[in-house]
Design an enzyme around this catalytic site. Sequence first.
Site, PDB file in Angstrom:
ATOM      1  N   LYS A 275       0.851  -0.766   0.064  1.00 53.97           N
ATOM      2  CA  LYS A 275       0.067   0.453  -0.459  1.00 53.97           C
ATOM      3  C   LYS A 275       1.064   1.179  -0.055  1.00 53.97           C
ATOM      4  O   LYS A 275       1.645   1.389   0.230  1.00 53.97           O
ATOM      5  CB  LYS A 275      -0.921   0.153   1.333  1.00 53.97           C
ATOM      6  N   ARG A 349     -10.161 -11.599   1.996  1.00 55.73           N
ATOM      7  CA  ARG A 349     -11.400 -12.484   0.980  1.00 55.73           C
ATOM      8  C   ARG A 349     -10.177 -13.969   0.940  1.00 55.73           C
ATOM      9  O   ARG A 349     -11.454 -14.746   1.292  1.00 55.73           O
ATOM     10  CB  ARG A 349     -11.652 -11.849   0.153  1.00 55.73           C
TER      11      ARG A 349
HETATM   12  N1  BES Z   1      -8.157  -4.083   4.524  1.00 56.72           N
HETATM   13  C1  BES Z   1      -8.494  -2.909   2.819  1.00 56.72           C
HETATM   14  C2  BES Z   1      -9.664  -2.829   2.237  1.00 56.72           C
HETATM   15  C3  BES Z   1      -9.793  -1.054   3.549  1.00 56.72           C
HETATM   16  C4  BES Z   1      -9.018  -0.163   2.766  1.00 56.72           C
HETATM   17  C5  BES Z   1     -10.151  -1.408   4.671  1.00 56.72           C
HETATM   18  C6  BES Z   1      -9.082   0.863   3.281  1.00 56.72           C
HETATM   19  C7  BES Z   1     -10.297   0.372   4.932  1.00 56.72           C
HETATM   20  C8  BES Z   1      -9.731   1.382   4.726  1.00 56.72           C
HETATM   21  C9  BES Z   1      -8.089  -4.199   1.935  1.00 56.72           C
HETATM   22  O1  BES Z   1      -7.442  -5.576   3.105  1.00 56.72           O
HETATM   23  C10 BES Z   1      -7.713  -3.549   0.497  1.00 56.72           C
HETATM   24  O2  BES Z   1      -6.490  -3.414   0.469  1.00 56.72           O
HETATM   25  N2  BES Z   1      -8.359  -4.366  -0.337  1.00 56.72           N
HETATM   26  C11 BES Z   1      -7.969  -3.956  -1.365  1.00 56.72           C
HETATM   27  C12 BES Z   1      -8.626  -5.018  -2.610  1.00 56.72           C
HETATM   28  C13 BES Z   1      -8.087  -4.154  -3.977  1.00 56.72           C
HETATM   29  C14 BES Z   1      -6.838  -4.943  -3.385  1.00 56.72           C
HETATM   30  C15 BES Z   1      -8.573  -5.722  -5.134  1.00 56.72           C
HETATM   31  C16 BES Z   1      -8.873  -2.171  -1.505  1.00 56.72           C
HETATM   32  O3  BES Z   1      -9.638  -2.152  -1.185  1.00 56.72           O
HETATM   33  O4  BES Z   1      -8.008  -1.167  -2.422  1.00 56.72           O
HETATM   34 ZN    ZN Z   2      -5.145  -5.392   1.889  1.00 68.23          ZN
END
Ligand code: BES
Ligand code: ZN
Length: 524
Positions: A275, A349
């Site tokens: 990230k 997931r």
């Molecule tokens: N934990 C994150 C989702 C999240 C983002 C929660 C911001 C709270 C605030 C999750 O694991 C994630 O990073 N999801 C990705 C999925 C994508 C790579 C398909 C996302 O939402 O960007």
């Molecule tokens: Zn994530």
Amino acid sequence: MKITFKGYKDEDVYSKGAGAVVVPVFEGKVFPGYTPPPMLQFFTQMLEREENFKGKSGQTVTLRDPDGQKIILLGVGKVEELDEKAVRKLAAPLYKTLTAEGVKEVVIDTPSVTNSSNNNSLAANLADALQTGTYEFKKYKTSGDKDAPVKLEGIEILARDPKQAAKIYEPLCKVTESVFWASDIANEPGNVINPKTYANKLAAELPSMGIKVHVLEKEDMERLGMGAALAVGQGSATPPRMVVMEYDGTGGKQPQPLAIVGKALTFDSGGISLKPGQGMDEMTMDKAGSIAVVGTMRALAAREAKVHVVAIVGMAENMPDANAQRPGDIVKAMNGKTIFVGNTDAEGRLVLADALTYIQRTYNPHTVVNLATLTGAALGATGVHIAPFYANDPDKDDEKPMRDKFNRASKATGEMLWPMPLMETPEFTAAVKKTPFADLSNIAPSSKAGSCTAAAFLHEFIDKDEKGVDKCNFVHIDMAGPGCDTENVRKGWGVRLLNQLVINNYEEKPARKIREHKLETAKM
Ligand code: BES
Ligand code: ZN
Ligand code: ZN
């Protein structure tokens, strides 16, 4: 904060307050009928001068009575609209006024709209809502805050039948204690709470409350074939775990339990699909789904709810490392499905896939509720206060039993949900199947509707019968928004929602007497 309930013994009860006395006033400046006549006259005269004070819900005005006692008149809104939910909304503005006035001890009179039973319930709910508002997480502040306002230490609430009010308050208080307990875990940083310390904490603290706790260690997960969940944690120095919990308050009367499942990423860096730096610290909250789950289990056990509930939380830390999974890896989940890992940041997931399989195969639940801070897209869809939710209800407008149950619990608790499509949209399922390399992909080709495609992915892990129909009810709540409170203090979002869901639908209730409603007000 100490809360006690007291009855109305004599007429001068209003002048015996410690720091202040709070007196309810209905909209239109109407006082409850039992306001002592000399005081009523005094308040009435004082209010004549207060043009801005209309008695609207949450309005306050501070006066001094002839003895110098601080009196806070609290607007409680329209008589006909005052119920438990409305009374709880008074807590925040009242708390603000009490703090601004530097009040340490307060006597609060309770508005009454119907009979004494209702007055007691309003008193209990006001007490509980005030208690709820006191939550803070200051454990790591080593020097006290010099400018911190005076803290409210004691509340005495006047109720028609204080014993009855205390009885109603007891289970509410137990839920609030559990919300605080869970919030304390939620707010711990990633260097304190990791899959090992989190699992140990649950195993140490929940059994004494009547909850069975079973920790699946990495080796157990390997034996069970949880390849998806294991892959997420393989880059971390702390291996992943699954914690399974069971609470049965029915003595075996509900052989098929309700199951609740939570995502517990103690930190989500994104893994090799790292990230960006900005905001990454917020990913200590990626365990918020599990917080709702463990808080609910504790709340149900603490108030000895007559219900059978099982739970599982999938714990892992998603880190970049030489051992970490790579984008492009293919993993095999416990149910035998293979998954192409298009992005290591879509890790929730993967963990949940195996948690879902385990709980269904072990307990045969009638309903599975999944809670997870799953996608940033959920935030984009409904913001920080509302969580999108998905149910495998039939694709018929007039037949949405699970959606209705959740909407009702949401309305009652104020933990807001918004329904999203699952059964109506096979294209999302098709999207997560679009990979030449495996059965499923953890990302969809289009970046649109990310919360919907994540839900479709999870739905693939609900077991089907011979006809291909889901064996159980399934609800998924994508709580990425409310899981991380706007003020960055996590407050155990979801515990009250699930507790209410259980009260409304799954708990065996004692028969209740229905009383007649009677209005008790005095016009000034
Ligand atoms: N934990 C994150 C989702 C999240 C983002 C929660 C911001 C709270 C605030 C999750 O694991 C994630 O990073 N999801 C990705 C999925 C994508 C790579 C398909 C996302 O939402 O960007
Ligand atoms: Zn994530
Ligand atoms: Zn995550």
